[in-house]
Design an enzyme around this catalytic site. Structure first.
Site, PDB file in Angstrom:
ATOM      1  N   LYS A  23       0.839  -1.207   0.000  1.00 11.79           N
ATOM      2  CA  LYS A  23       0.000   0.000   0.000  1.00 11.79           C
ATOM      3  C   LYS A  23       0.870   1.251   0.000  1.00 11.79           C
ATOM      4  O   LYS A  23       0.602   2.204  -0.744  1.00 11.79           O
ATOM      5  CB  LYS A  23      -0.950  -0.023   1.209  1.00 11.79           C
ATOM      6  CG  LYS A  23      -2.096  -1.009   0.996  1.00 11.79           C
ATOM      7  CD  LYS A  23      -2.875  -1.351   2.246  1.00 11.79           C
ATOM      8  CE  LYS A  23      -3.814  -2.516   1.927  1.00 11.79           C
ATOM      9  NZ  LYS A  23      -4.487  -3.081   3.096  1.00 11.79           N
ATOM     10  N   GLN A  30      -5.037  -1.869   9.257  1.00  7.71           N
ATOM     11  CA  GLN A  30      -4.839  -3.179   8.622  1.00  7.71           C
ATOM     12  C   GLN A  30      -5.434  -4.280   9.496  1.00  7.71           C
ATOM     13  O   GLN A  30      -5.175  -4.368  10.698  1.00  7.71           O
ATOM     14  CB  GLN A  30      -3.328  -3.406   8.405  1.00  7.71           C
ATOM     15  CG  GLN A  30      -2.991  -4.659   7.629  1.00  7.71           C
ATOM     16  CD  GLN A  30      -3.467  -4.638   6.181  1.00  7.71           C
ATOM     17  OE1 GLN A  30      -3.609  -3.579   5.572  1.00  7.71           O
ATOM     18  NE2 GLN A  30      -3.741  -5.801   5.628  1.00  7.71           N
ATOM     19  N   ASP A  64     -11.321   2.326   3.092  1.00  9.80           N
ATOM     20  CA  ASP A  64     -11.578   0.889   2.922  1.00  9.80           C
ATOM     21  C   ASP A  64     -13.045   0.638   2.561  1.00  9.80           C
ATOM     22  O   ASP A  64     -13.383  -0.430   2.052  1.00  9.80           O
ATOM     23  CB  ASP A  64     -11.311   0.148   4.246  1.00  9.80           C
ATOM     24  CG  ASP A  64      -9.970  -0.559   4.281  1.00  9.80           C
ATOM     25  OD1 ASP A  64      -9.523  -1.028   3.227  1.00  9.80           O
ATOM     26  OD2 ASP A  64      -9.396  -0.663   5.385  1.00  9.80           O
TER      27      ASP A  64
HETATM   28  N1  GUN Z   1      -6.529  -7.059   5.488  1.00  9.43           N
HETATM   29  C1  GUN Z   1      -6.541  -7.760   4.325  1.00  9.43           C
HETATM   30  N2  GUN Z   1      -7.088  -7.009   3.336  1.00  9.43           N
HETATM   31  C2  GUN Z   1      -7.411  -5.817   3.894  1.00  9.43           C
HETATM   32  C3  GUN Z   1      -7.980  -4.612   3.376  1.00  9.43           C
HETATM   33  O1  GUN Z   1      -8.341  -4.494   2.193  1.00  9.43           O
HETATM   34  N3  GUN Z   1      -8.137  -3.598   4.269  1.00  9.43           N
HETATM   35  C4  GUN Z   1      -7.777  -3.706   5.574  1.00  9.43           C
HETATM   36  N4  GUN Z   1      -7.988  -2.655   6.374  1.00  9.43           N
HETATM   37  N5  GUN Z   1      -7.247  -4.807   6.083  1.00  9.43           N
HETATM   38  C5  GUN Z   1      -7.055  -5.845   5.242  1.00  9.43           C
END
Ligand code: GUN
Length: 282
Positions: free
Chosen positions: A52, A96, A119
């Protein structure tokens, strides 16, 4: 012969568009900014978080990293989120997942300002999707819609079967397909007539987390198949929820794993960050 829907090519195109939008904002003195919060050292989470930050850098979006210890308390994490909510130059907040056991994930997520929920996980944004209002869309479902649109596959009036009912993929993608005028069915582990539903569907979106679950005998000739599964096999290879080689000659279009839905998730996150920056700073 099936058309392969190439998520690498389409996500690269979206990232390019995002970069251009970031530059347009920058010319007005606005630097879009994403704050990423990781708690603990789960190796898979560390890879996702790193990707990211890299995507942000490539798109011209500023990213801030907050890495809290795996022993952090609920209160410590809440106070971090409150501080990021109040920070004017932060447009998006991403916590996350999964979080360590001592932390109540729902409480943490609902502390995020919905205007910074890039998200698209919060009830405010999912609720907006339910009633047809604008809001942040969760990134994987939004990525699936973008793959279909950019491959010129119309959803309108089609029989769309969603396999899986998670809050992150199954439920929101079903709502998105409904918004696009598909006739939508959601199937799950308790569904009785699954084979029949699969053979009837014009579009199958598979998000069940079971390797090679969908076989050629399950799909209608000419169906479109979107595979959300990422299943790591014992030999280290990645398989989707669809048996790609088996269904390939029967379907009209299909996403590969890897290189289909996967790369779209981060691209749509970048798009949401720009959107948040535009909405907050105008
Ligand atoms: N953990 C795995 N995929 C994601 C995601 O797209 N967003 C978040 N916040 N955590 C994750």
């Amino acid at each position: 012969m099936a058309k392969i829907i190439d998520g690498k090519v389409i996500s690269a195109q979206i990232r390019k568009e995002v970069k251009h939008e970031a530059e347009t904002l920058a010319a007005r003195g606005i630097r879009a900014c994403l704050a990423v919060v990781q708690v603990g050292d789960d190796p898979a989470s560390s890879v996702y978080v790193r990707n990211k930050h890299r995507a942000c850098a490539a798109c011209g979006i500023k990213s801030l990293e907050f890495h809290l210890s795996g022993n952090s308390s609920q209160e410590e994490l809440l106070s971090k989120i409150r501080a990021l909510n109040a920070q004017e130059d932060v447009d998006g907040i991403l916590v996350q997942l999964p979080l360590p056991k001592q932390i109540d994930t729902d409480r943490i997520m609902s502390a995020i300002d919905p205007a910074k929920d890039v998200d698209g996980f919060l009830p405010e944004n999912l609720g907006r999707l339910v009633i047809g209002q604008e809001g942040f869309l969760p990134c994987t479902p939004a990525g699936i819609l973008e793959l279909l649109k950019r491959s010129r596959i119309s959803v309108d009036g089609k029989d769309c079967l969603v396999l899986g009912r998670s809050n992150i993929v199954g439920k929101p993608v079903a709502l998105l397909m409904l918004r696009e005028h598909a006739t939508v069915t959601i199937a799950h582990s308790h569904t009785a007539n699954l084979s029949e539903l699969m053979r009837r569907a014009d579009i199958i979106i598979a998000a069940v987390g079971r390797a090679d679950f969908v076989k050629s005998t399950d799909v209608k000739e000419g169906a479109v198949v979107i595979d959300v599964g990422i299943n790591r096999m014992e030999d280290g290879s990645l398989h989707g929820d669809v048996d790609f080689a088996d269904v390939f000659d029967r379907v009209s279009a299909i996403t590969p794993v890897p290189g289909g839905v996967g790369p779209m998730t981060i691209a749509m996150l970048m798009k949401n960050c720009i959107r948040a920056a535009c909405a907050r700073r105008n």
